[in-house]
Design a protein around this motif. Structure first.
Motif, mmCIF file in Angstrom:
data_model
loop_
_atom_site.group_PDB
_atom_site.id
_atom_site.type_symbol
_atom_site.label_atom_id
_atom_site.label_comp_id
_atom_site.label_asym_id
_atom_site.label_seq_id
_atom_site.Cartn_x
_atom_site.Cartn_y
_atom_site.Cartn_z
ATOM 1 N N ILE A 1 0.815 -1.218 0.000
ATOM 2 C CA ILE A 1 0.000 0.000 0.000
ATOM 3 C C ILE A 1 0.851 1.272 0.000
ATOM 4 C CG2 ILE A 1 -1.659 1.371 1.333
ATOM 5 C CD1 ILE A 1 -2.969 -1.256 2.213
ATOM 6 N N PRO A 2 1.844 1.404 0.875
ATOM 7 C CA PRO A 2 2.613 2.661 0.875
ATOM 8 C C PRO A 2 3.263 2.969 -0.469
ATOM 9 C CG PRO A 2 3.033 1.433 2.886
ATOM 10 C CD PRO A 2 2.262 0.518 1.981
ATOM 11 N N GLY A 3 3.753 1.967 -1.153
ATOM 12 C CA GLY A 3 4.364 2.190 -2.452
ATOM 13 C C GLY A 3 3.371 2.645 -3.497
ATOM 14 N N LEU A 4 2.159 2.100 -3.445
ATOM 15 C CA LEU A 4 1.124 2.513 -4.395
ATOM 16 C C LEU A 4 0.673 3.940 -4.121
ATOM 17 C CD1 LEU A 4 -1.044 -0.750 -4.572
ATOM 18 C CD2 LEU A 4 0.690 0.042 -6.195
ATOM 19 N N ILE A 5 0.565 4.305 -2.839
ATOM 20 C CA ILE A 5 0.218 5.686 -2.512
ATOM 21 C C ILE A 5 1.313 6.636 -3.005
ATOM 22 C CG2 ILE A 5 -0.143 7.337 -0.634
ATOM 23 C CD1 ILE A 5 -1.427 5.105 0.988
ATOM 24 N N ALA A 6 2.559 6.275 -2.761
ATOM 25 C CA ALA A 6 3.675 7.132 -3.164
ATOM 26 C C ALA A 6 3.716 7.331 -4.674
ATOM 27 C CB ALA A 6 4.994 6.541 -2.674
ATOM 28 N N ALA A 7 3.257 6.318 -5.426
ATOM 29 C CA ALA A 7 3.280 6.413 -6.889
ATOM 30 C C ALA A 7 2.346 7.501 -7.408
ATOM 31 C CB ALA A 7 2.924 5.060 -7.502
ATOM 32 N N LEU A 8 1.312 7.850 -6.646
ATOM 33 C CA LEU A 8 0.426 8.933 -7.071
ATOM 34 C C LEU A 8 1.217 10.212 -7.324
ATOM 35 C CD1 LEU A 8 -2.732 8.655 -4.773
ATOM 36 C CD2 LEU A 8 -2.718 8.448 -7.259
ATOM 37 N N ILE B 1 -4.993 8.028 -10.617
ATOM 38 C CA ILE B 1 -5.332 6.651 -10.266
ATOM 39 C C ILE B 1 -4.095 5.791 -10.451
ATOM 40 C CG2 ILE B 1 -6.779 4.650 -10.779
ATOM 41 C CD1 ILE B 1 -8.845 6.544 -11.975
ATOM 42 N N VAL B 2 -3.776 4.998 -9.456
ATOM 43 C CA VAL B 2 -2.697 4.015 -9.554
ATOM 44 C C VAL B 2 -3.312 2.630 -9.473
ATOM 45 C CG1 VAL B 2 -0.633 3.055 -8.477
ATOM 46 C CG2 VAL B 2 -0.940 5.530 -8.575
ATOM 47 N N LYS C 1 -10.432 11.664 -19.068
ATOM 48 C CA LYS C 1 -9.025 12.020 -19.266
ATOM 49 C C LYS C 1 -8.250 12.110 -17.952
ATOM 50 C CE LYS C 1 -10.035 14.494 -23.585
ATOM 51 N NZ LYS C 1 -9.824 13.261 -24.358
ATOM 52 N N LEU C 2 -8.613 11.261 -16.999
ATOM 53 C CA LEU C 2 -7.856 11.172 -15.762
ATOM 54 C C LEU C 2 -6.560 10.397 -16.016
ATOM 55 C CD1 LEU C 2 -10.714 10.318 -13.220
ATOM 56 C CD2 LEU C 2 -9.789 12.564 -13.831
ATOM 57 N N THR C 3 -5.516 10.764 -15.312
ATOM 58 C CA THR C 3 -4.217 10.120 -15.491
ATOM 59 C C THR C 3 -4.170 8.816 -14.705
ATOM 60 O OG1 THR C 3 -3.163 12.275 -15.747
ATOM 61 C CG2 THR C 3 -1.726 10.397 -15.296
ATOM 62 N N MET C 4 -3.997 7.709 -15.419
ATOM 63 C CA MET C 4 -3.947 6.382 -14.807
ATOM 64 C C MET C 4 -2.584 5.745 -15.089
ATOM 65 S SD MET C 4 -7.729 4.939 -15.862
ATOM 66 C CE MET C 4 -7.541 5.337 -17.617
ATOM 67 N N VAL C 5 -1.986 5.169 -14.058
ATOM 68 C CA VAL C 5 -0.702 4.491 -14.223
ATOM 69 C C VAL C 5 -0.775 3.134 -13.531
ATOM 70 C CG1 VAL C 5 0.574 6.669 -14.354
ATOM 71 C CG2 VAL C 5 0.336 5.502 -12.146
#
Length: 236
Positions: free
Chosen positions: A104-111, A118-119, A195-199
């Protein structure tokens, strides 16, 4: 930053205890993070009482309960409605330990690192690991993802992953109709239209070792087909 997790659990007594313990341990260790966990629990096994034993000790945990199953999409809709407006991010994940809370922390940081709204915790990008998933589930996922990408040009490879982090403000712009598993790609279809940024970020996906999967082949396939048909009608 405040993060709110929304997790739907249907008869997950074998997994909900270890999952909750690992979530608490992981999020308590993140500096500067406050959090809440909203469980939408359905079914009649011991899931509710196990989750309540944690909620009795931690005010961050809230429980919504329905004895009868309403469908995964409907369950998450209830959970999303309970997210408080002071949240900065919304996190979703499975209740069966397919997803590892320690990520979870890594996914939050990726934002922030990737300037995204959205990650997606993805099983289909370099660095991801899949352990123990049955062939039919992988084949269905590949088929749905491939069809949507071909039809709509989606920039996301793993549209059926439920492990995601959304910026709260961006998520407020999204709605979905499908009551079943297909609400997952439906959300991304709408995000793409907005057109939201998704990664995508790689994750370690470990297929459940306890309890029974609720993802039956035929009903799940029907859910995806209904979602695609609905989106096609709206686009005409």
């Amino acid at each position: 930053m405040k993060a709110t997790l929304v997790i739907a659990a249907y008869n997950e007594a074998e997994n909900i205890g270890p999952l909750t313990s690992r979530i608490i341990s992981t999020l308590d260790a993140v500096d500067g993070l406050t959090w809440e966990l909203v469980y939408v629990i359905e079914g009649t096994d011991a899931s509710r009482s196990i989750a309540q034993s944690f909620a009795d000790q931690r005010s961050e945990i809230r429980i919504i309960y329905n004895a009868a199953p309403s469908g995964l999409g409907n369950a998450f809709r209830q959970g999303f409605a309970a997210v408080l407006p002071d949240s900065d991010v919304i996190i979703t994940m499975d209740a069966d330990l397919n997803h590892q809370p320690e990520e979870i922390p890594g996914l939050i940081a990726a934002l922030s690192r990737r300037n995204a709204e959205i990650v997606i915790g993805s099983r289909k990008v370099s660095g991801s690991v899949i352990e123990g998933a049955p062939y039919w589930k992988t084949a269905l996922s590949n088929a749905v993802n491939g069809l949507i990408r071909k039809m709509i040009g989606m920039p996301v490879a793993d549209q059926t992953s439920g492990y995601r982090v959304y910026r709260y403000a961006a998520f407020q712009r999204i709605s979905f109709d499908n009551p079943g598993f297909a609400f997952l790609p439906e959300i991304l279809l709408q995000a793409h239209a907005l057109k939201l940024t998704m990664v995508e970020e790689p994750i370690c996906f470990k297929f459940r070792i306890a309890g029974q999967s609720k993802m039956a082949l035929i009903p799940t396939a029907r859910s995806y087909l209904a979602m695609l048909a609905s989106r096609f009608r709206k686009s005409r």
